[in-house]
Design a protein around this motif. Structure first.
Motif, PDB file in Angstrom:
ATOM      1  N   THR A 168       0.817  -1.222   0.000  1.00 38.36           N
ATOM      2  CA  THR A 168       0.000   0.000   0.000  1.00 38.36           C
ATOM      3  C   THR A 168       0.850   1.270   0.000  1.00 38.36           C
ATOM      4  OG1 THR A 168      -0.138   0.139   2.430  1.00 38.36           O
ATOM      5  CG2 THR A 168      -1.797  -1.206   1.305  1.00 38.36           C
ATOM      6  N   LYS A 169       2.150   1.123   0.179  1.00 38.86           N
ATOM      7  CA  LYS A 169       3.025   2.295   0.296  1.00 38.86           C
ATOM      8  C   LYS A 169       3.372   2.866  -1.085  1.00 38.86           C
ATOM      9  CE  LYS A 169       4.981   0.650   4.654  1.00 38.86           C
ATOM     10  NZ  LYS A 169       4.213   1.599   5.461  1.00 38.86           N
ATOM     11  N   PRO A 170       3.575   4.178  -1.167  1.00 35.54           N
ATOM     12  CA  PRO A 170       3.871   4.828  -2.453  1.00 35.54           C
ATOM     13  C   PRO A 170       5.134   4.296  -3.124  1.00 35.54           C
ATOM     14  CG  PRO A 170       3.253   6.454  -0.810  1.00 35.54           C
ATOM     15  CD  PRO A 170       3.419   5.165  -0.068  1.00 35.54           C
ATOM     16  N   LEU A 229      12.204  -1.471   0.378  1.00 31.82           N
ATOM     17  CA  LEU A 229      10.892  -2.107   0.333  1.00 31.82           C
ATOM     18  C   LEU A 229      10.524  -2.570  -1.073  1.00 31.82           C
ATOM     19  CD1 LEU A 229       8.654   0.069   2.713  1.00 31.82           C
ATOM     20  CD2 LEU A 229       9.596  -2.206   3.119  1.00 31.82           C
ATOM     21  N   SER A 230      10.855  -1.762  -2.084  1.00 31.90           N
ATOM     22  CA  SER A 230      10.487  -2.096  -3.453  1.00 31.90           C
ATOM     23  C   SER A 230      11.137  -3.386  -3.910  1.00 31.90           C
ATOM     24  CB  SER A 230      10.882  -0.944  -4.396  1.00 31.90           C
ATOM     25  OG  SER A 230      10.444  -1.208  -5.714  1.00 31.90           O
ATOM     26  N   LEU A 231      12.337  -3.670  -3.390  1.00 29.12           N
ATOM     27  CA  LEU A 231      13.026  -4.915  -3.740  1.00 29.12           C
ATOM     28  C   LEU A 231      12.649  -6.038  -2.782  1.00 29.12           C
ATOM     29  CD1 LEU A 231      15.172  -6.469  -5.381  1.00 29.12           C
ATOM     30  CD2 LEU A 231      16.896  -5.551  -3.795  1.00 29.12           C
ATOM     31  N   SER A 286      -4.644   0.106  -2.753  1.00 30.42           N
ATOM     32  CA  SER A 286      -5.548   0.330  -1.636  1.00 30.42           C
ATOM     33  C   SER A 286      -5.609  -0.925  -0.770  1.00 30.42           C
ATOM     34  CB  SER A 286      -6.948   0.656  -2.149  1.00 30.42           C
ATOM     35  OG  SER A 286      -7.522  -0.477  -2.789  1.00 30.42           O
ATOM     36  N   SER A 287      -6.070  -0.770   0.473  1.00 27.96           N
ATOM     37  CA  SER A 287      -6.187  -1.928   1.367  1.00 27.96           C
ATOM     38  C   SER A 287      -7.138  -2.968   0.782  1.00 27.96           C
ATOM     39  CB  SER A 287      -6.671  -1.477   2.743  1.00 27.96           C
ATOM     40  OG  SER A 287      -5.732  -0.615   3.349  1.00 27.96           O
ATOM     41  N   ALA A 288      -8.220  -2.498   0.173  1.00 28.32           N
ATOM     42  CA  ALA A 288      -9.182  -3.431  -0.424  1.00 28.32           C
ATOM     43  C   ALA A 288      -8.548  -4.204  -1.572  1.00 28.32           C
ATOM     44  CB  ALA A 288     -10.399  -2.665  -0.917  1.00 28.32           C
ATOM     45  N   ALA A 289      -7.747  -3.518  -2.390  1.00 27.84           N
ATOM     46  CA  ALA A 289      -7.094  -4.181  -3.527  1.00 27.84           C
ATOM     47  C   ALA A 289      -6.095  -5.215  -3.052  1.00 27.84           C
ATOM     48  CB  ALA A 289      -6.404  -3.139  -4.405  1.00 27.84           C
ATOM     49  N   VAL A 290      -5.379  -4.898  -1.957  1.00 23.37           N
ATOM     50  CA  VAL A 290      -4.426  -5.861  -1.401  1.00 23.37           C
ATOM     51  C   VAL A 290      -5.176  -7.049  -0.807  1.00 23.37           C
ATOM     52  CG1 VAL A 290      -2.676  -6.239   0.370  1.00 23.37           C
ATOM     53  CG2 VAL A 290      -2.647  -4.144  -0.970  1.00 23.37           C
ATOM     54  N   GLY A 291      -6.283  -6.784  -0.110  1.00 25.49           N
ATOM     55  CA  GLY A 291      -7.069  -7.878   0.471  1.00 25.49           C
ATOM     56  C   GLY A 291      -7.597  -8.833  -0.575  1.00 25.49           C
TER      57      GLY A 291
END
Length: 502
Positions: free
Chosen positions: A58-60, A191-193, A66-71
């Motif tokens: 969810t981080k830039p 984080l990206s890696l 979004s949280s819903a998309a991750v869920g």
């Protein structure tokens, strides 16, 4: 493609099941269990990694979802498991166990490996991410059907219960590996890696196991039931030579244990439904009850575990991995320490006992929770004790559905009950997430825990009355193959003619 057996082919008298069951434990069996049992480690790893990186995505600086998309990622993965189990389960009964446990692992490797290549957060990349998680889920779902079938058909009867239960329990070894791996990657790397490398842990392990699986034989039981007598003889001879090469002598086989079979017809899911609900109705009820109850409980507790720690006990998200590791270890220890009792004390006593005991303990914990007598540590200890028993029981659910139906429909039966369990299990996180809410109404979660306890106790009571006493018995004695010539109908427990007999 495998050749279609001729339904009118002449019956074959064979001792292959008896030859498999008389084998002592050997390095072959250890290698086979390691090579095939990794499927549960991979599933535990995949789900844990996906859960651990959820907030990260969810981080830039990552995908900014979004949280819903991750869920939705978890839902897509579970849907892939259901589709994969049904699709590859059918192919496993049709094309063979070895062909499928090579294919399903390859499908998983492709799906999970490509997940790490999600490079952006545009609509196209999000669709790509969902597609790769679905493919990875298909591979793991197919593994459940093909692997359970292969293990049961290659393990001697006296070891089958403890081995199956231990192998299924290694799901939690994957959870530990995934938790530790992602904790290091997300806290020590960019984080990206880090999140991408997290999804590559499983494929790296899978590539190594793929090389080991290449040298495993096809199930001789499957081969003989599909008119491949020469290939079956070659497979069992290869296994026997490897056992004897290790210095073990093999006793002669009792000729009275020979069975006569004719090649099996191709059996679809409609015909399978007739087998399950007309020939084996009580076994179908047993399998569904065990699989649904354990799936509901596990999905309800595991997927909301960190929410409870955070909302009710104030545990920070940075320290929840420590609690997750403790929970996973408790689940891992149970099958490995009491699994042998399913072969000695018996299936009925142990399955009903583990389900009922875990349900009663959950009810006691619910009362302590509502009374405010627990903190984060004692709550975790309580969960570890509950799931010490529940984990062995849940593994026994998979053992049950893989050994109580005829060989010709074994993989499809596993797939059907797995799919049913996942569908009901998916309700758990939704229900318990709503009950947890903001953490302001503990009475709601108290009621939810009592519901989970009732579900497990009900599963245990069904097992007490309907469980099949399969300990130490050959698979052919538990459920006579549909291809057996002169089949006397159903087993001793349920007797009726096969829908495929002439």
């Amino acid at each position: 493609m495998a050749a279609t057996p001729d339904p009118a082919a002449t019956g074959v008298r064979t001792l292959i099941p008896a030859r498999i069951d008389r084998l002592p434990w050997s390095p072959f069996h250890t290698r086979m269990v390691v090579a095939l049992g990794v499927a549960w480690i991979l599933d535990g790893l995949e789900i844990t990694v996906a859960s651990a990186v959820a907030d990260t995505l969810t981080k830039p600086e990552t995908l900014h979802m979004s949280s819903a998309a991750v869920g939705l990622l978890a839902t897509i993965y579970l849907a892939g498991e259901v589709v994969g189990a049904l699709f590859f389960g059918s192919l496993s009964d049709k094309l063979g166990r070895r062909n499928l446990f090579m294919l399903t692992l390859a499908v998983y490797l492709v799906g999970s490996g490509l997940t790490a290549l999600t490079l952006g957060n545009g609509a196209g990349w999000v669709i790509f991410l969902y597609a790769t998680r679905f493919v990875a889920g298909m591979g793991i779902g197919g593994e459940y059907a093909a692997i359970n079938s292969a293990i049961d058909e290659l393990i001697p009867a006296r070891y089958r219960g403890r081995v199956d239960i231990a192998v299924n329990g290694t799901y939690w070894a994957g959870a530990v590996l995934g938790t530790i791996g992602t904790y290091i990657l997300l806290n020590r790397m960019d984080l990206s890696l880090g999140w991408r490398l997290g999804f590559l842990i499983g494929p790296v392990l899978g590539l190594v196991i793929l090389l080991v699986r290449r040298h495993l034989p096809e199930s001789p039981r499957w081969q003989i039931m599909h008119g491949k007598a020469d290939a079956a003889e070659e497979s069992i001879a290869q296994i026997e030579r490897e056992v004897e090469h290790g210095g073990r002598s093999l006793p002669p086989v009792d000729e009275k244990k020979a069975i006569e079979v004719t090649p099996a017809e191709r059996i679809g899911y409609v015909a399978l439904a007739r087998v399950l609900f007309r020939d084996y109705p009580s076994r179908a009820v047993l399998g569904a009850s065990l699989m649904i109850s354990q799936s509901f409980l596990y999905n309800a507790i595991f997927f909301t575990y960190t929410l409870v720690l955070g909302k009710f006990y104030g545990v920070s998200s940075e320290t929840t991995p420590i609690y997750l590791i403790a929970f996973a270890v408790g689940n891992l220890v149970g099958p490995f320490t009491i699994g042998h009792l399913f072969d000695t004390l018996g299936r009925r006593k142990m399955i009903s006992g583990t389900y009922i005991v875990s349900g009663v303990l959950l009810a006691v914990t619910a009362v302590l929770f509502y009374a405010g007598a627990l903190n984060a540590i004692t709550q975790t200890i309580a969960w570890c004790v509950i799931f010490f028993f529940a984990s062995a029981g849940a593994s026994a659910g998979y053992l049950t559905v893989s050994e109580i139906f005829p060989l010709e429909v074994r993989a499809k039966a596993i797939a059907v009950f797995f799919a049913i369990a996942q569908c009901f299990g998916a309700l758990g996180p939704v229900i318990y997430g709503a009950l947890i809410g903001t953490g302001d109404h503990p009475v709601r979660l108290f009621i939810g825990y009592l519901l989970g306890a009732a579900v497990m106790i009900a599963g245990g009571l069904v097992a007490r009355f309907l469980a099949v006493d399969a300990e130490g018995k050959s698979l052919e004695d538990i459920a006579q193959p549909l291809a057996a010539a002169g089949r006397r109908g159903r087993t001793r427990a349920e007797g009726a003619s096969s829908p495929f007999s002439t």
